[in-house]
Design a protein around this motif. Structure first.
Motif, PDB file in Angstrom:
ATOM      1  N   GLY A  23      -9.605  30.341 -21.948  1.00 56.35           N
ATOM      2  CA  GLY A  23      -9.411  30.389 -23.393  1.00 56.35           C
ATOM      3  C   GLY A  23     -10.340  29.500 -24.183  1.00 56.35           C
ATOM      4  O   GLY A  23     -10.134  29.295 -25.378  1.00 56.35           O
ATOM      5  N   GLY A  26     -12.738  30.370 -27.820  1.00 58.93           N
ATOM      6  CA  GLY A  26     -12.191  30.541 -29.160  1.00 58.93           C
ATOM      7  C   GLY A  26     -12.667  29.457 -30.114  1.00 58.93           C
ATOM      8  O   GLY A  26     -13.073  28.364 -29.694  1.00 58.93           O
ATOM      9  N   GLU A  27     -12.633  29.765 -31.403  1.00 56.68           N
ATOM     10  CA  GLU A  27     -13.085  28.816 -32.428  1.00 56.68           C
ATOM     11  C   GLU A  27     -14.511  28.337 -32.136  1.00 56.68           C
ATOM     12  O   GLU A  27     -14.847  27.169 -32.294  1.00 56.68           O
ATOM     13  CB  GLU A  27     -12.125  27.624 -32.530  1.00 56.68           C
ATOM     14  N   ASP A  49     -11.573  34.224 -20.549  1.00 56.77           N
ATOM     15  CA  ASP A  49     -11.025  34.387 -21.896  1.00 56.77           C
ATOM     16  C   ASP A  49     -10.540  35.812 -22.086  1.00 56.77           C
ATOM     17  O   ASP A  49     -11.001  36.745 -21.411  1.00 56.77           O
ATOM     18  CB  ASP A  49     -12.073  34.052 -22.952  1.00 56.77           C
ATOM     19  N   GLU A  51     -11.104  37.612 -24.633  1.00 57.44           N
ATOM     20  CA  GLU A  51     -12.089  38.396 -25.372  1.00 57.44           C
ATOM     21  C   GLU A  51     -12.903  39.293 -24.429  1.00 57.44           C
ATOM     22  O   GLU A  51     -13.207  38.904 -23.295  1.00 57.44           O
ATOM     23  CB  GLU A  51     -13.036  37.467 -26.126  1.00 57.44           C
ATOM     24  N   TYR A  57     -17.927  35.809 -29.489  1.00 54.81           N
ATOM     25  CA  TYR A  57     -17.540  34.503 -28.944  1.00 54.81           C
ATOM     26  C   TYR A  57     -18.199  34.252 -27.591  1.00 54.81           C
ATOM     27  O   TYR A  57     -18.613  33.129 -27.288  1.00 54.81           O
ATOM     28  CB  TYR A  57     -16.022  34.417 -28.813  1.00 54.81           C
ATOM     29  N   TRP A 202      -3.304  35.975 -31.645  1.00 54.06           N
ATOM     30  CA  TRP A 202      -3.930  35.015 -32.551  1.00 54.06           C
ATOM     31  C   TRP A 202      -2.940  34.192 -33.364  1.00 54.06           C
ATOM     32  O   TRP A 202      -3.146  32.991 -33.542  1.00 54.06           O
ATOM     33  CB  TRP A 202      -4.919  35.728 -33.475  1.00 54.06           C
TER      34      TRP A 202
END
Length: 243
Positions: A23, A26-27, A49, A51, A57, A202
Motif C-alpha cells: 500500500g 498511495g499519496e 498495492d 492499484e 501511482y 479510499w
C-alpha cells in the motif's frame, strides 16, 4: 510524521531479510518504505498495492526509485493486491518483514485484512491504523467510546459527526465529511460504495480505539514488540508473528 520510529524498526529487523511494503504508493509514495529497506540491506525488497500496474501511482513510484538510484531489478512489484481478498497469500509471496501502513482504516473488513496479512508475514509485521480517542469533547458535544470499540463511520449519527468534524477541523484542518462521507450522499469524492456496486477502498471505514486495535492484532496471533502513537490519531505497531 514527526518522531516516526518505523525507520528505526526497519533498520533493526530488515537486514538480510525479505521485505514488502503493502500500500505504499498511495499519496504519491510519501510513506513508501522500499528505499529504507534497500538501504537497510534487505535480502529482497518489494512493493505491493491495490492499484493496477498502469496506474499513475505506480509510474510515479518507479520514477522515485530511479531518482534514489535503486535499479528496477533491485525490487519486485505486485499490482492489484487487495489485503481484504482471501487469495492474498496466493497473489503475494510471503516476506520475512511486512510493512502495511495507511491501509486498514480504508478496508471494509479490517479483521479479514489483518488475518490475510498474517498469512504473508514470515515473522515481522509493521502496521498502523487511524484511531479515535475514547473521549472527544468540544463545543459540538461529547463522543465517548468503550475501550473495545471500533467506530463504523458510515453509521455515524449527525451528533457524532458534528463532534468529529469539529475535532478534526481544529486538530488538522480537515473535515470527517471529506474522508468518511454520509452513506449515499450525492456528489462526494469518496463514496463508500461505487456506482457499480463495488466497495471503495479510499474513504475511511473504521476508527478503532488503541485498545481494540491492539486486541485485534493479539487475537490474530501477533505479539506487540513496540508501538507509537502520533497526535493521538495514528497508532503504529511492530508485531512479531507467533504460533
Amino acid at each position: 510524521m514527526d518522531g516516526d520510529p518505523i525507520h528505526r524498526w526497519i533498520a533493526d529487523i530488515v537486514p538480510g531479510r525479505s521485505f514488502v511494503d503493502i500500500g505504499g504508493i498511495g499519496e504519491w509514495s510519501k510513506q513508501e518504505r522500499v528505499t529504507q529497506s534497500v538501504a537497510a540491506g534487505a535480502a529482497r525488497s518489494a512493493m505491493a498495492d491495490i492499484e493496477p500496474a498502469d496506474s499513475e501511482y505506480w509510474r510515479f513510484f518507479h520514477k522515485l526509485m530511479y531518482k534514489h538510484g535503486i535499479a528496477r531489478d533491485a525490487y519486485d512489484s505486485h499490482a492489484e493486491v487487495d489485503v481484504t481478498r482471501a487469495d492474498l497469500a496466493e497473489r503475494l509471496p510471503p516476506s520475512d518483514v511486512v510493512h502495511c501502513t495507511g491501509v486498514l482504516y480504508h478496508c471494509p473488513d479490517p479483521v479479514a485484512a489483518v488475518d490475510n496479512l498474517r498469512r504473508v508475514t514470515g515473522r515481522w509485521l509493521i502496521v498502523n491504523t487511524v484511531v479515535c480517542p475514547q473521549r472527544v469533547e468540544n463545543a459540538a458535544g461529547t463522543l465517548a467510546l468503550p475501550s473495545g470499540a471500533a467506530l463504523f463511520l458510515p453509521g455515524l449519527s449527525e451528533a457524532e459527526r458534528d463532534v468529529l468534524r469539529l475535532h478534526y477541523r481544529t486538530k488538522f484542518g480537515w473535515s470527517i465529511d471529506d474522508t468518511a462521507p454520509r452513506p449515499r450522499a450525492p456528489g462526494v469524492k469518496m463514496p463508500h460504495v461505487m456506482p457499480d456496486g463495488r466497495l471503495n477502498h479510499w474513504p475511511y471505514w473504521w476508527l478503532f480505539t488503541i485498545h481494540s486495535f491492539r486486541s485485534l492484532l493479539q487475537l490474530l496471533r501477533f505479539d506487540i514488540r513496540d508501538e507509537w502513537t502520533w497526535e493521538d490519531h495514528a497508532h503504529c505497531v511492530l508485531c512479531e508473528r507467533v504460533g
